[in-house]
Design a protein around this motif. Structure first.
Motif, PDB file in Angstrom:
ATOM      1  N   ASP A 149      13.961  40.063  43.572  1.00 21.74           N
ATOM      2  CA  ASP A 149      14.828  41.154  44.035  1.00 21.74           C
ATOM      3  C   ASP A 149      14.593  41.320  45.539  1.00 21.74           C
ATOM      4  OD1 ASP A 149      15.737  43.684  44.822  1.00 21.74           O
ATOM      5  OD2 ASP A 149      15.177  44.643  42.928  1.00 21.74           O
ATOM      6  N   ARG A 182      15.027  43.646  47.579  1.00 22.21           N
ATOM      7  CA  ARG A 182      14.353  44.890  47.990  1.00 22.21           C
ATOM      8  C   ARG A 182      12.842  44.752  47.803  1.00 22.21           C
ATOM      9  NH1 ARG A 182      17.238  50.231  46.214  1.00 22.21           N
ATOM     10  NH2 ARG A 182      18.829  48.827  46.957  1.00 22.21           N
ATOM     11  N   GLU A 201      22.894  46.557  39.630  1.00 19.21           N
ATOM     12  CA  GLU A 201      23.540  46.489  38.313  1.00 19.21           C
ATOM     13  C   GLU A 201      24.910  45.806  38.436  1.00 19.21           C
ATOM     14  OE1 GLU A 201      22.037  47.498  35.316  1.00 19.21           O
ATOM     15  OE2 GLU A 201      23.791  46.616  34.333  1.00 19.21           O
ATOM     16  N   LYS A 205      24.912  42.077  38.225  1.00 24.26           N
ATOM     17  CA  LYS A 205      24.404  41.490  36.976  1.00 24.26           C
ATOM     18  C   LYS A 205      25.569  40.816  36.245  1.00 24.26           C
ATOM     19  CE  LYS A 205      21.924  43.051  32.906  1.00 24.26           C
ATOM     20  NZ  LYS A 205      21.393  44.189  32.156  1.00 24.26           N
ATOM     21  N   GLY A 251      13.066  44.371  38.973  1.00 27.74           N
ATOM     22  CA  GLY A 251      13.276  45.321  37.879  1.00 27.74           C
ATOM     23  C   GLY A 251      14.001  44.672  36.714  1.00 27.74           C
ATOM     24  N   GLY A 252      14.550  45.519  35.843  1.00 27.66           N
ATOM     25  CA  GLY A 252      15.207  45.035  34.633  1.00 27.66           C
ATOM     26  C   GLY A 252      16.421  44.166  34.922  1.00 27.66           C
ATOM     27  N   VAL A 253      17.110  44.438  36.020  1.00 24.05           N
ATOM     28  CA  VAL A 253      18.288  43.630  36.354  1.00 24.05           C
ATOM     29  C   VAL A 253      17.844  42.193  36.635  1.00 24.05           C
ATOM     30  CG1 VAL A 253      20.048  43.265  38.125  1.00 24.05           C
ATOM     31  CG2 VAL A 253      19.718  45.552  37.157  1.00 24.05           C
ATOM     32  N   ASP A 313      16.655  40.481  33.383  1.00 21.18           N
ATOM     33  CA  ASP A 313      17.739  40.109  32.470  1.00 21.18           C
ATOM     34  C   ASP A 313      18.509  38.892  32.996  1.00 21.18           C
ATOM     35  OD1 ASP A 313      17.046  42.203  30.888  1.00 21.18           O
ATOM     36  OD2 ASP A 313      19.001  43.183  30.895  1.00 21.18           O
ATOM     37  N   THR A 372       8.677  44.829  38.298  1.00 20.83           N
ATOM     38  CA  THR A 372       8.225  45.653  39.429  1.00 20.83           C
ATOM     39  C   THR A 372       8.742  47.087  39.391  1.00 20.83           C
ATOM     40  OG1 THR A 372      10.081  45.011  40.830  1.00 20.83           O
ATOM     41  CG2 THR A 372       8.114  43.604  40.931  1.00 20.83           C
ATOM     42  N   THR A 373       9.526  47.454  38.345  1.00 17.51           N
ATOM     43  CA  THR A 373       9.858  48.873  38.154  1.00 17.51           C
ATOM     44  C   THR A 373       9.099  49.346  36.915  1.00 17.51           C
ATOM     45  OG1 THR A 373      11.737  48.447  36.694  1.00 17.51           O
ATOM     46  CG2 THR A 373      12.208  48.594  39.063  1.00 17.51           C
ATOM     47  N   SER A 409      11.743  46.455  29.588  1.00 17.16           N
ATOM     48  CA  SER A 409      12.641  45.296  29.566  1.00 17.16           C
ATOM     49  C   SER A 409      11.934  43.952  29.697  1.00 17.16           C
ATOM     50  CB  SER A 409      13.718  45.431  30.642  1.00 17.16           C
ATOM     51  OG  SER A 409      13.154  45.487  31.923  1.00 17.16           O
ATOM     52  N   LYS A 439      15.194  39.789  25.304  1.00 20.76           N
ATOM     53  CA  LYS A 439      16.645  39.984  25.468  1.00 20.76           C
ATOM     54  C   LYS A 439      17.006  39.699  26.920  1.00 20.76           C
ATOM     55  CE  LYS A 439      17.628  43.482  21.994  1.00 20.76           C
ATOM     56  NZ  LYS A 439      18.100  44.866  21.781  1.00 20.76           N
ATOM     57  N   LYS A 456      28.262  46.730  29.321  1.00 20.93           N
ATOM     58  CA  LYS A 456      26.977  46.183  29.754  1.00 20.93           C
ATOM     59  C   LYS A 456      26.409  45.189  28.732  1.00 20.93           C
ATOM     60  CE  LYS A 456      23.742  49.028  31.134  1.00 20.93           C
ATOM     61  NZ  LYS A 456      22.969  48.290  32.114  1.00 20.93           N
ATOM     62  N   PHE A 491       2.882  47.474  42.356  1.00 13.04           N
ATOM     63  CA  PHE A 491       4.278  47.429  42.814  1.00 13.04           C
ATOM     64  C   PHE A 491       4.938  48.815  42.795  1.00 13.04           C
ATOM     65  CE2 PHE A 491       4.163  42.846  41.396  1.00 13.04           C
ATOM     66  CZ  PHE A 491       4.472  42.293  42.629  1.00 13.04           C
ATOM     67  N   THR A 504       5.894  51.840  45.656  1.00 12.02           N
ATOM     68  CA  THR A 504       7.083  52.001  46.500  1.00 12.02           C
ATOM     69  C   THR A 504       8.323  52.418  45.699  1.00 12.02           C
ATOM     70  OG1 THR A 504       7.470  49.627  46.257  1.00 12.02           O
ATOM     71  CG2 THR A 504       6.351  50.333  48.269  1.00 12.02           C
TER      72      THR A 504
HETATM   73  N1  LIG Z   1      16.125  43.123  28.295  1.00 14.61           N
HETATM   74  C1  LIG Z   1      15.811  44.299  27.798  1.00 14.61           C
HETATM   75  O1  LIG Z   1      15.215  44.412  26.736  1.00 14.61           O
HETATM   76  C2  LIG Z   1      16.178  45.525  28.574  1.00 14.61           C
HETATM   77  C3  LIG Z   1      15.661  46.777  28.185  1.00 14.61           C
HETATM   78  C4  LIG Z   1      15.976  47.883  28.950  1.00 14.61           C
HETATM   79  C5  LIG Z   1      16.791  47.752  30.070  1.00 14.61           C
HETATM   80  N2  LIG Z   1      17.279  46.529  30.417  1.00 14.61           N
HETATM   81  C6  LIG Z   1      18.125  46.356  31.605  1.00 14.61           C
HETATM   82  O2  LIG Z   1      17.328  46.677  32.741  1.00 14.61           O
HETATM   83  C7  LIG Z   1      18.167  47.156  33.781  1.00 14.61           C
HETATM   84  C8  LIG Z   1      17.534  48.406  34.359  1.00 14.61           C
HETATM   85  O3  LIG Z   1      16.249  48.092  34.839  1.00 14.61           O
HETATM   86  P1  LIG Z   1      15.658  48.777  36.160  1.00 14.61           P
HETATM   87  O4  LIG Z   1      15.769  50.242  36.026  1.00 14.61           O
HETATM   88  O5  LIG Z   1      14.335  48.162  36.428  1.00 14.61           O
HETATM   89  O6  LIG Z   1      16.771  48.360  37.235  1.00 14.61           O
HETATM   90  P2  LIG Z   1      16.757  47.516  38.599  1.00 14.61           P
HETATM   91  O7  LIG Z   1      16.279  46.146  38.409  1.00 14.61           O
HETATM   92  O8  LIG Z   1      18.143  47.712  39.146  1.00 14.61           O
HETATM   93  O9  LIG Z   1      15.724  48.312  39.521  1.00 14.61           O
HETATM   94  C9  LIG Z   1      16.006  49.643  39.920  1.00 14.61           C
HETATM   95  C10 LIG Z   1      15.928  49.779  41.451  1.00 14.61           C
HETATM   96  O10 LIG Z   1      14.564  49.668  41.871  1.00 14.61           O
HETATM   97  C11 LIG Z   1      14.457  48.701  42.927  1.00 14.61           C
HETATM   98  N3  LIG Z   1      13.077  48.188  42.856  1.00 14.61           N
HETATM   99  C12 LIG Z   1      12.559  47.260  42.016  1.00 14.61           C
HETATM  100  N4  LIG Z   1      11.221  47.168  42.184  1.00 14.61           N
HETATM  101  C13 LIG Z   1      10.896  48.044  43.161  1.00 14.61           C
HETATM  102  C14 LIG Z   1       9.670  48.416  43.778  1.00 14.61           C
HETATM  103  N5  LIG Z   1       8.506  47.898  43.362  1.00 14.61           N
HETATM  104  N6  LIG Z   1       9.709  49.343  44.767  1.00 14.61           N
HETATM  105  C15 LIG Z   1      10.886  49.924  45.132  1.00 14.61           C
HETATM  106  N7  LIG Z   1      12.064  49.631  44.576  1.00 14.61           N
HETATM  107  C16 LIG Z   1      12.077  48.706  43.593  1.00 14.61           C
HETATM  108  C17 LIG Z   1      15.566  47.743  42.660  1.00 14.61           C
HETATM  109  O11 LIG Z   1      15.940  47.031  43.833  1.00 14.61           O
HETATM  110  C18 LIG Z   1      16.684  48.697  42.204  1.00 14.61           C
HETATM  111  O12 LIG Z   1      17.302  49.294  43.305  1.00 14.61           O
HETATM  112  C19 LIG Z   1      19.533  47.390  33.180  1.00 14.61           C
HETATM  113  O13 LIG Z   1      20.412  46.369  33.591  1.00 14.61           O
HETATM  114  C20 LIG Z   1      19.297  47.300  31.684  1.00 14.61           C
HETATM  115  O14 LIG Z   1      20.413  46.812  30.972  1.00 14.61           O
HETATM  116  C21 LIG Z   1      16.986  45.417  29.690  1.00 14.61           C
END
Ligand SMILES: NC(=O)c1ccc[n+]([C@@H]2O[C@H](COP(=O)([O-])OP(=O)(O)OC[C@H]3O[C@@H](n4cnc5c(N)ncnc54)[C@H](O)[C@@H]3O)[C@@H](O)[C@H]2O)c1
Ligand SMILES: [Zn+2]
Length: 343
Positions: A19, A21, A46, A49, A77-79, A82, A102-103, A110, A115, A124, A142, A145
């Motif tokens: 990612d 960021r 998102e 994705k 993160g989750g994006v 996935d 990292t989230t 996730s 998945k 979605k 991680f 931040t």
């Molecule tokens: N596969 C699965 O089982 C499963 C389960 C739940 C959710 N998901 C998916 O996960 C996604 C949501 O995950 P998310 O909330 O992590 O979203 P994301 O990946 O969009 O991260 C959220 C935000 O945090 C930022 N970020 C990431 N790491 C950071 C860090 N260490 N410091 C500062 N900013 C950081 C990203 O750039 C983004 O802006 C959705 O698309 C959802 O469908 C998948």
């Protein structure tokens, strides 16, 4: 991490999809860990994705020399998890993937379970595969931040696990909240030792459900607690309501259904409210002002052919039931729990 990859995948060349960021915030640290310039940054949002992003990442990896002997690493993160998981599952008919979440949401939820997927304009995660990660490397550092809103998204899933768990996660959350009460209450970022405990306990619980039902045809659906009403709220809001807020509100609805059905003691609602409040999650939403619209979005799930609308209802902490026969009257009544109090 680099050494770890070399040790565990001695004959595979790693490709790190990061990612951008995270690359901007943590690039130096990743370099120090030995990654060098070996990563492929990408704009993880998102709305990126999509299949188009998968194709672009595949082509970049190919141009850098990726082949069937590669291992793909998802850092983000989750994006990112996935999309890179999906890419790994189809790249040259499949290469192993390692998840480096990292989230908080990715660390507690996730990264585990296999998945993968991308979105379509129609909804979605409509295209995806199951592709279990070969390893998950979690480092709470991680999260230093991570913005407060992203902390809330992850904590809502931890609270969900706490309701599902019978081995003390709820008590852990309550004791942290109690200890913080004397000062200014819970402040994000949470201390690392605390996060590590929450991550470990949440992943342990999720692993149990996934191991019992990898393909999500039975008990794994318990992990959807709070997500039936939650998804309805998210779509009604046009995805402006953060996922964690939606899940928090959805859990209140699920507990309320249990109480109205005579299954759940009202004390559980009080306990949940206390935790949501302590961790800065909402208890009400103006989105409930149009209950017909909300109900329409909730019932939309039914059309996905999942065999009726499924409600995951907690009787108590660690005592969960799945119901497919909750009347519309009960659902409507339970949604009232989300009404903002008139002042
Ligand atoms: N596969 C699965 O089982 C499963 C389960 C739940 C959710 N998901 C998916 O996960 C996604 C949501 O995950 P998310 O909330 O992590 O979203 P994301 O990946 O969009 O991260 C959220 C935000 O945090 C930022 N970020 C990431 N790491 C950071 C860090 N260490 N410091 C500062 N900013 C950081 C990203 O750039 C983004 O802006 C959705 O698309 C959802 O469908 C998948
Ligand atoms: Zn969720």
């Amino acid at each position: 991490m680099w050494a770890w990859l070399q040790e565990h995948f001695p004959r595979r060349h790693p490709y790190l999809f990061v990612d951008q960021r995270v690359a901007a915030l943590w690039g130096k640290v990743l370099d120090e860990k030995g990654f060098g310039p070996a990563w492929i940054p990408w704009d993880a949002r998102e709305d990126s994705k999509r299949l188009a992003a998968v194709e672009e990442l595949a082509r970049t990896a190919l141009h850098r020399g990726a082949d069937r002997q590669s291992v793909f690493v998802a850092v983000g993160g989750g994006v990112t998890g996935d999309v890179v998981g999906f890419l790994a599952s189809i790249f040259m008919r499949g290469v192993p993937v390692v998840q480096v979440p990292t989230t908080l949401l990715a660390q507690v939820d996730s990264c585990l379970g296999g998945k993968t997927g991308v979105d379509l304009p129609e909804g979605k995660n409509l295209l995806g595969t199951f592709h279990q990660p070969q390893a998950i490397l979690v480092d709470a550092v991680f999260l230093e931040t991570l913005p407060a809103r992203e902390w809330q998204n992850g904590i809502a899933e931890v609270i969900k696990c706490a309701l599902l768990d019978d081995s003390g996660l709820m008590e852990t959350l309550e004791s942290f909240a109690q200890a913080a009460k004397g000062s200014q209450g819970i402040v994000y970022p949470l201390p690392q030792e605390m996060t590590e405990r929450l991550v470990f306990q949440s992943l342990r619980l999720k692993a149990r459900y996934v191991a019992a039902d990898e393909r999500d045809l039975g008990v794994r659906q318990f992990l959807n607690l709070g997500h039936t009403a939650g998804h309805g709220l998210e779509t009604l809001s046009g995805y402006t309501l953060p996922h964690g807020h939606a899940v928090a509100l959805g859990m209140r609805v699920a507990v309320r259904i249990g109480i109205l059905m005579g299954l759940t003691h009202p004390d559980l609602a009080r306990r949940l409210d206390h935790i949501l409040d302590a961790y800065q999650l909402p208890q009400t939403t103006p989105l409930v002002a149009d209950p017909d619209a909300l109900l329409g979005h909730i019932q939309h799930d039914k059309k996905k052919g999942t065999g009726g609308l499924t409600w995951i209802v907690p009787r108590d902490v660690g005592r969960i039931e799945r119901h497919t026969d909750i009347s519309e009257k009960i659902v409507r009544e339970s949604l009232r729990v989300l009404q903002p109090l008139k002042t």
